[in-house]
Scaffold this motif. Structure first.
Motif, PDB file in Angstrom:
ATOM      1  N   ILE A 180      31.925  44.572  41.690  1.00 23.20           N
ATOM      2  CA  ILE A 180      32.616  43.954  40.562  1.00 23.20           C
ATOM      3  C   ILE A 180      31.877  42.670  40.241  1.00 23.20           C
ATOM      4  CG2 ILE A 180      34.800  43.015  39.722  1.00 23.20           C
ATOM      5  CD1 ILE A 180      36.035  44.696  42.162  1.00 23.20           C
ATOM      6  N   LEU A 181      31.384  42.562  39.021  1.00 23.98           N
ATOM      7  CA  LEU A 181      30.628  41.373  38.629  1.00 23.98           C
ATOM      8  C   LEU A 181      31.568  40.253  38.191  1.00 23.98           C
ATOM      9  CD1 LEU A 181      27.622  42.747  36.535  1.00 23.98           C
ATOM     10  CD2 LEU A 181      27.676  42.124  38.948  1.00 23.98           C
ATOM     11  N   HIS A 182      31.306  39.056  38.670  1.00 25.98           N
ATOM     12  CA  HIS A 182      31.964  37.835  38.184  1.00 25.98           C
ATOM     13  C   HIS A 182      31.000  36.665  38.352  1.00 25.98           C
ATOM     14  CE1 HIS A 182      32.759  37.295  42.500  1.00 25.98           C
ATOM     15  NE2 HIS A 182      33.386  38.458  42.499  1.00 25.98           N
ATOM     16  N   PRO A 183      29.818  36.723  37.696  1.00 28.94           N
ATOM     17  CA  PRO A 183      28.757  35.727  37.926  1.00 28.94           C
ATOM     18  C   PRO A 183      29.237  34.290  37.747  1.00 28.94           C
ATOM     19  CG  PRO A 183      27.947  37.539  36.593  1.00 28.94           C
ATOM     20  CD  PRO A 183      29.418  37.716  36.688  1.00 28.94           C
ATOM     21  N   ASP A 184      28.742  33.435  38.642  1.00 30.42           N
ATOM     22  CA  ASP A 184      29.109  32.024  38.638  1.00 30.42           C
ATOM     23  C   ASP A 184      30.613  31.831  38.653  1.00 30.42           C
ATOM     24  OD1 ASP A 184      26.707  30.516  38.815  1.00 30.42           O
ATOM     25  OD2 ASP A 184      26.195  31.285  36.838  1.00 30.42           O
ATOM     26  N   ARG A 185      31.223  32.631  39.526  1.00 34.44           N
ATOM     27  CA  ARG A 185      32.667  32.598  39.749  1.00 34.44           C
ATOM     28  C   ARG A 185      33.444  32.586  38.431  1.00 34.44           C
ATOM     29  NH1 ARG A 185      36.252  27.720  40.938  1.00 34.44           N
ATOM     30  NH2 ARG A 185      37.342  29.193  39.619  1.00 34.44           N
ATOM     31  N   ALA A 186      33.048  33.466  37.501  1.00 29.25           N
ATOM     32  CA  ALA A 186      33.855  33.694  36.310  1.00 29.25           C
ATOM     33  C   ALA A 186      35.254  34.113  36.736  1.00 29.25           C
ATOM     34  CB  ALA A 186      33.216  34.762  35.436  1.00 29.25           C
ATOM     35  N   LEU A 187      35.350  34.818  37.850  1.00 24.60           N
ATOM     36  CA  LEU A 187      36.581  35.024  38.599  1.00 24.60           C
ATOM     37  C   LEU A 187      36.287  34.566  40.023  1.00 24.60           C
ATOM     38  CD1 LEU A 187      37.434  38.641  37.369  1.00 24.60           C
ATOM     39  CD2 LEU A 187      38.665  36.568  36.713  1.00 24.60           C
ATOM     40  N   ALA A 188      37.228  33.907  40.653  1.00 22.90           N
ATOM     41  CA  ALA A 188      37.003  33.368  41.996  1.00 22.90           C
ATOM     42  C   ALA A 188      37.661  34.276  43.030  1.00 22.90           C
ATOM     43  CB  ALA A 188      37.574  31.961  42.103  1.00 22.90           C
ATOM     44  N   PRO A 189      36.887  34.950  43.887  1.00 20.58           N
ATOM     45  CA  PRO A 189      37.475  35.863  44.865  1.00 20.58           C
ATOM     46  C   PRO A 189      38.158  35.135  46.027  1.00 20.58           C
ATOM     47  CG  PRO A 189      35.081  35.836  45.075  1.00 20.58           C
ATOM     48  CD  PRO A 189      35.408  35.008  43.885  1.00 20.58           C
ATOM     49  N   PHE A 190      39.445  35.419  46.224  1.00 20.63           N
ATOM     50  CA  PHE A 190      40.214  34.971  47.378  1.00 20.63           C
ATOM     51  C   PHE A 190      40.357  36.190  48.280  1.00 20.63           C
ATOM     52  CE2 PHE A 190      44.008  34.030  49.820  1.00 20.63           C
ATOM     53  CZ  PHE A 190      43.921  32.662  50.066  1.00 20.63           C
ATOM     54  N   VAL A 191      39.705  36.149  49.447  1.00 16.94           N
ATOM     55  CA  VAL A 191      39.509  37.352  50.255  1.00 16.94           C
ATOM     56  C   VAL A 191      40.472  37.379  51.430  1.00 16.94           C
ATOM     57  CG1 VAL A 191      37.846  38.640  51.637  1.00 16.94           C
ATOM     58  CG2 VAL A 191      37.105  37.482  49.543  1.00 16.94           C
ATOM     59  N   ILE A 192      41.146  38.527  51.581  1.00 16.43           N
ATOM     60  CA  ILE A 192      42.140  38.714  52.637  1.00 16.43           C
ATOM     61  C   ILE A 192      41.849  40.017  53.363  1.00 16.43           C
ATOM     62  CG2 ILE A 192      44.603  38.973  53.149  1.00 16.43           C
ATOM     63  CD1 ILE A 192      45.146  37.551  50.446  1.00 16.43           C
ATOM     64  N   ALA A 193      41.898  39.974  54.682  1.00 20.31           N
ATOM     65  CA  ALA A 193      41.847  41.190  55.499  1.00 20.31           C
ATOM     66  C   ALA A 193      43.261  41.442  55.993  1.00 20.31           C
ATOM     67  CB  ALA A 193      40.880  41.013  56.664  1.00 20.31           C
ATOM     68  N   THR A 194      43.944  42.409  55.422  1.00 22.42           N
ATOM     69  CA  THR A 194      45.365  42.608  55.727  1.00 22.42           C
ATOM     70  C   THR A 194      45.592  43.167  57.125  1.00 22.42           C
ATOM     71  OG1 THR A 194      45.377  44.839  54.758  1.00 22.42           O
ATOM     72  CG2 THR A 194      45.842  42.996  53.281  1.00 22.42           C
ATOM     73  N   LYS A 195      44.565  43.793  57.701  1.00 21.11           N
ATOM     74  CA  LYS A 195      44.734  44.409  59.018  1.00 21.11           C
ATOM     75  C   LYS A 195      44.290  43.480  60.156  1.00 21.11           C
ATOM     76  CE  LYS A 195      44.100  49.075  57.155  1.00 21.11           C
ATOM     77  NZ  LYS A 195      44.056  48.615  55.751  1.00 21.11           N
ATOM     78  N   ASN A 196      43.437  42.537  59.870  1.00 20.68           N
ATOM     79  CA  ASN A 196      42.966  41.587  60.874  1.00 20.68           C
ATOM     80  C   ASN A 196      42.626  40.295  60.163  1.00 20.68           C
ATOM     81  OD1 ASN A 196      41.716  40.061  62.834  1.00 20.68           O
ATOM     82  ND2 ASN A 196      40.441  41.730  63.624  1.00 20.68           N
TER      83      ASN A 196
END
Length: 896
Positions: A180-196
């Motif tokens: 998924i493209l979001h160059p220069d944080r056009a969208l800012a990914p907040f990353v979660i690992a739901t299992k660990n």
């Protein structure tokens, strides 16, 4: 240059694209609910599709809706960012809200950009319970089917189901990925690992060089939820939660085996990947070298299939909580903050991110926690506190489902309010004094970081722009302290300044003189032929701010050139009532991203202007430019826009690793241009070879971007290429442009001046303007205003005679230094002299053969100039005057 972002390629293979017949099937319906829509976009239904800052779909694409969500899938024949084929998700948002900020979604065979799954057939289906678009294709013996599905049961959710089946033996299939493209944080990914949760990164991402294939292993994590948070300065707000639900190998005997997933996130992309076979050395953690070594033996057997399920959950908030509230099922925390502009990061007892909350404007907040969680910590960041306020919450202490968090009373906000001038055009620069830090206005509150680098957003800067319009910013908050404020309106105007002493909780009016014109430019009009806004996939700058910034810098002719999108700013200009201040000259930046067999290194980046965008068409009517040679693209644009200027953008890079965006580094085919060799040399001759179905060659562009932004080193490299072409008889107009994407990159700096007999905006003559661009009666500048004549012959014209007097008139505002004049003949130094300052200087010119002469003027990059234009050098360059030494009425190239 958009060195601000890098398109991801993890592994690359020398495999050419396969060609497939295109057959988009007509919709098939069976008693659908009226709210469920899956159909091709036509004139009759195009008013229903999702729009927004990133929306690119148009006629002949595909539309999906359940009345709540609206999505668009590109037609199979439409080039879609990384691919010269379509059939992928390009737009997504809430219906009737114009909130699309989604860029694009691509599925990669073996994680290779050159192996993007092709779309040969697109079909639409609706039933009583769901609407879906089905995309099918085949690559390297593997049949691919991807379905985009929405229903009424989960109205905020789009499901993506992908099936890949080995039909025949072919190239090994060992890795699969969705990017998924979001160059220069056009969208800012907040990353979660739901299992660990140990693999949850939130907004804090590790850095790795994307060209370091081994190093990439260190940033792969088994995270399954990627909340792509939209910037809160783009309205309406939106966030996308991409949940990777499952990946399974279905053996040809029907047996299902779960497979391992991994993910990579940075400011440019989110990659969700998986192996195609079970691991010999299994791990619950992140994959490493042992796991990737196994890929040497991985493949699908004939009849085997990969089955993948993903969901995208949408929320109407610029935070992660709007998405996680739809997934978590535990207790609810709530409360109220004194500062509604604060943000809250929630972590579990191990210190791992759980969610991110943006309170309502009144300060109220609530968020659902994961089921079974006993303890959380809230980290409240209000943008003014020295460090976040930490509040620990025991979720098990209260019997109620909702826990109201007591927010400690804090001291009054340590800020001051500054009222800005009204009805004045100016660019304001703020500098802190006596220990007061420079302010940063409108910095994003997410604290998004990759490695040690923060990305504060495209509105973040220590500057403000005003254009005497009701859309101007009215006031700002600053920390108490001492400041100097400078007011400019571009390099032709005076530099005004004032001092501020701000106290806590004080409201004060900024009183500063409006800049006065100090340099007259009669007979010239300035332009920037390379500008970006939120319509580009790597910018989030609202279009009205783009226009206001441009006017505040004294810009006159603006050419919006969004990546791949043809966009017209006229309605924006009129909406904010600036049509008397700026000329709109619509353009397009043709951005080569998809490597194909005809152009293995793409066409680079090229601007075309003026054009006529059509908002009903895919990408606004941008013509195909992927998997074509540059000359073929020039040919197609010249057919549709005969009077358009085709400009080669930033054709040289300075990095060791060659970037596709710099055309002269690769000439589309992987061989860089050699300026010291003739064009018919084996290393250069692709530029002049005749191309199939084209009246134009790769060399037949009209203009070359000699100066891009503040990069003088790149200027010197491109100048050698330009001189090489001129010396061989190929006249190319040299331009200077900003390539600006955010407010921290100044529009119209540098700028191109074009001679124009009637130089006012009210009398602007587009035909004369474009004719003089073609002619080369143009100079580029970061401050000095120059006029160059050989006797009475101007730039772009032919002078008859072997001797003459070169006259260089130099004008500058009093705060812009200038101290050197350089004259070059045939690209070689002819005379360099120190200058006491601006004035009119005469240099005798004598040549023995037909030649061309150019001029450069420069000053020291220090003092007030550096304060106002950090990183820039006072500099101007002319286009050539051509010298017909033997007076035979024919200018002959001097040769290398």
């Amino acid at each position: 240059m958009i060195s601000r972002w890098v398109v991801f390629i993890l592994f690359s293979f020398n495999v050419s694209f396969s060609a497939f017949a295109i057959s988009d099937s007509a919709p098939n319906t069976s008693a659908p609910s009226p709210a469920l829509i899956a159909e091709k976009i036509t004139q009759n239904n195009i008013h229903k599709i999702i729009r927004g800052s990133s929306a690119i779909a148009g006629l002949d694409d595909w539309f999906l809706s359940n009345g709540v969500l609206c999505a668009s899938i590109s037609a199979s024949e439409h080039e879609t960012y990384l691919s010269w084929k379509g059939g992928t998700l390009v737009d997504l948002g809430f219906c009737n809200r114009q909130d699309d900020q989604w860029n694009t979604y691509h599925e990669l065979f073996n994680l290779s950009q050159s192996h993007i799954l092709p779309a040969t057939d697109v079909e639409a289906f609706t039933s009583e319970t769901e609407a879906r678009i089905k995309v099918t294709g085949k690559t390297y013996g593997v049949e691919n089917t991807t379905e985009y599905i929405i229903n009424l049961t989960f109205p905020n959710q789009l499901s993506i189901k992908t099936k890949l089946t080995r039909m025949t033996e072919d190239e090994s299939f060992f890795l699969f990925g969705s990017v998924i493209l979001h160059p220069d944080r056009a969208l800012a990914p907040f990353v979660i690992a739901t299992k660990n949760s140990a693999f949850s990164k939130g907004f804090d991402h590790p850095y790795v060089d994307t060209n370091d294939k081994i190093g990439m292993l260190s940033v792969m994590y088994p995270a399954d939820l990627h909340v792509l948070v939209g910037p809160d300065h783009i309205k309406p707000e939106i966030s996308y939660g991409v949940l990777s639900e499952s990946v399974e190998l279905q053996k040809n005997n029907g047996k299902l085996v779960k497979l391992k997933q991994f993910a990579i996130n940075n400011q440019n992309f989110t990659l969700i990947g998986n192996f195609s076979s079970p691991l010999w050395f299994d791990t619950e953690g992140k994959p490493g070298m042992l796991q990737f070594v196994q890929t040497l033996w991985m493949d699908l057997e004939v009849g085997d299939s990969l089955l993948l399920k993903k969901s995208i959950l949408l929320a109407k908030t610029a935070d992660a909580a709007g998405v996680t509230d739809q997934l978590y099922q535990g207790k609810v925390i709530s409360g109220r903050l004194a500062n509604g502009g604060a943000r809250i990061l929630v972590k579990n007892n191990l210190g791992h991110p759980i969610t991110y909350i943006k309170p309502r404007p009144d300060g109220y907040f609530s968020a659902v926690m994961p089921a079974g969680l006993k303890f959380v910590s809230l980290f409240i960041e209000d943008g003014w506190a020295k460090k976040p306020i930490k509040i620990d919450v025991d979720l098990m202490a209260a019997a109620s489902h909702e826990i109201v968090v007591e927010i400690p009373t804090t001291a009054p906000s340590n800020t001051a309010r500054l009222l800005l001038p009204k009805n004045k055009i100016m660019h304001l620069v703020f500098k802190g004094l006596h220990g007061t830090a420079d302010p940063v206005f409108f910095a994003d509150q997410t604290s998004f970081k990759v490695g040690q680098q923060y990305f504060p957003g495209d509105l973040a800067a220590s500057t403000l722009s005003l254009a005497a319009t009701e859309a101007d910013i009215q006031s700002v908050n600053l920390r108490p302290g001492n400041y100097t404020v400078y007011a400019t309106r571009g390099p032709e105007y005076s530099l005004e300044q004032t001092s501020l002493v701000l106290k806590p909780n004080q409201t004060q009016q900024l009183n500063i003189a409006e800049p006065r014109r100090q340099v007259e430019t009669a007979g010239w009009i300035n332009a920037d032929f390379h500008l970006h806004s939120a319509a580009s996939f790597d910018s989030t700058l609202p279009q009205d701010r783009r226009v206001i910034d441009f006017v505040a810098q004294g810009g006159e002719v603006m050419t919006p050139t969004e990546h791949k999108r043809s966009v017209d700013f006229q309605h924006i200009i009129e909406k904010i009532n600036l049509q008397d201040n700026v000329i709109n000259l619509p353009g397009i930046e043709l951005t080569g991203l998809a490597r194909g067999k005809n152009a293995p290194r793409t066409i680079g980046h090229n601007n075309v202007f003026p054009i006529k965008p059509n908002s009903l068409k895919f990408l606004g009517g941008t013509l195909p430019h992927e998997n074509l040679r540059l000359g073929q693209v020039i040919n197609n644009y010249k057919k549709q826009y005969p009077q358009s200027v085709f400009q080669l953008n930033h054709p040289r890079g300075l990095r060791e690793d060659v970037d596709d965006m710099n055309f002269f580094d690769h000439l589309s085919l992987g061989k860089g241009y050699q300026p010291n060799l003739p064009l018919d040399d084996e290393k250069n001759k692709t530029l002049i070879e005749k191309l199939q179905d084209s009246a134009y060659r790769d060399i037949d562009f009209d203009a070359i971007e000699l100066l891009n932004g503040s990069d003088m080193e790149r200027y010197k490299a491109v100048r050698e290429d330009w001189f090489s072409l001129l010396s061989q008889g190929y006249k190319k107009t040299a331009t200077a442009n900003s390539d600006s994407h955010g407010v921290n990159q100044l529009p119209a700096m540098p700028r191109t001046y074009v001679r124009l007999q009637r130089d006012s905006i009210s009398e602007f003559d587009r035909r004369e303007f474009i004719a003089n661009v073609f002619k080369g009666d143009v100079f580029g500048t970061t401050g000095p205003i120059i006029d160059v004549k050989l006797d009475k012959t101007g730039m772009g014209e032919i002078y008859a005679g072997a001797q003459g007097t070169l006259t260089v008139e130099i004008k500058v505002a009093e705060w812009i230094p200038v101290n050197q004049l350089s004259v070059l003949v045939n690209g070689k130094p002819y005379k360099t002299q120190s200058l006491p300052g601006p004035g009119i200087y005469s240099i005798p010119i004598a040549v023995k053969k037909d030649s061309y002469v150019t001029v450069e003027v420069s000053g020291n990059a220090d003092g007030l100039y550096q304060t106002i234009y950090p990183g820039f050098t006072p500099f101007a360059f002319s286009n050539p005057i051509y010298i017909d030494a033997d007076k035979n009425n024919s200018w002959q190239q001097p040769g290398l």
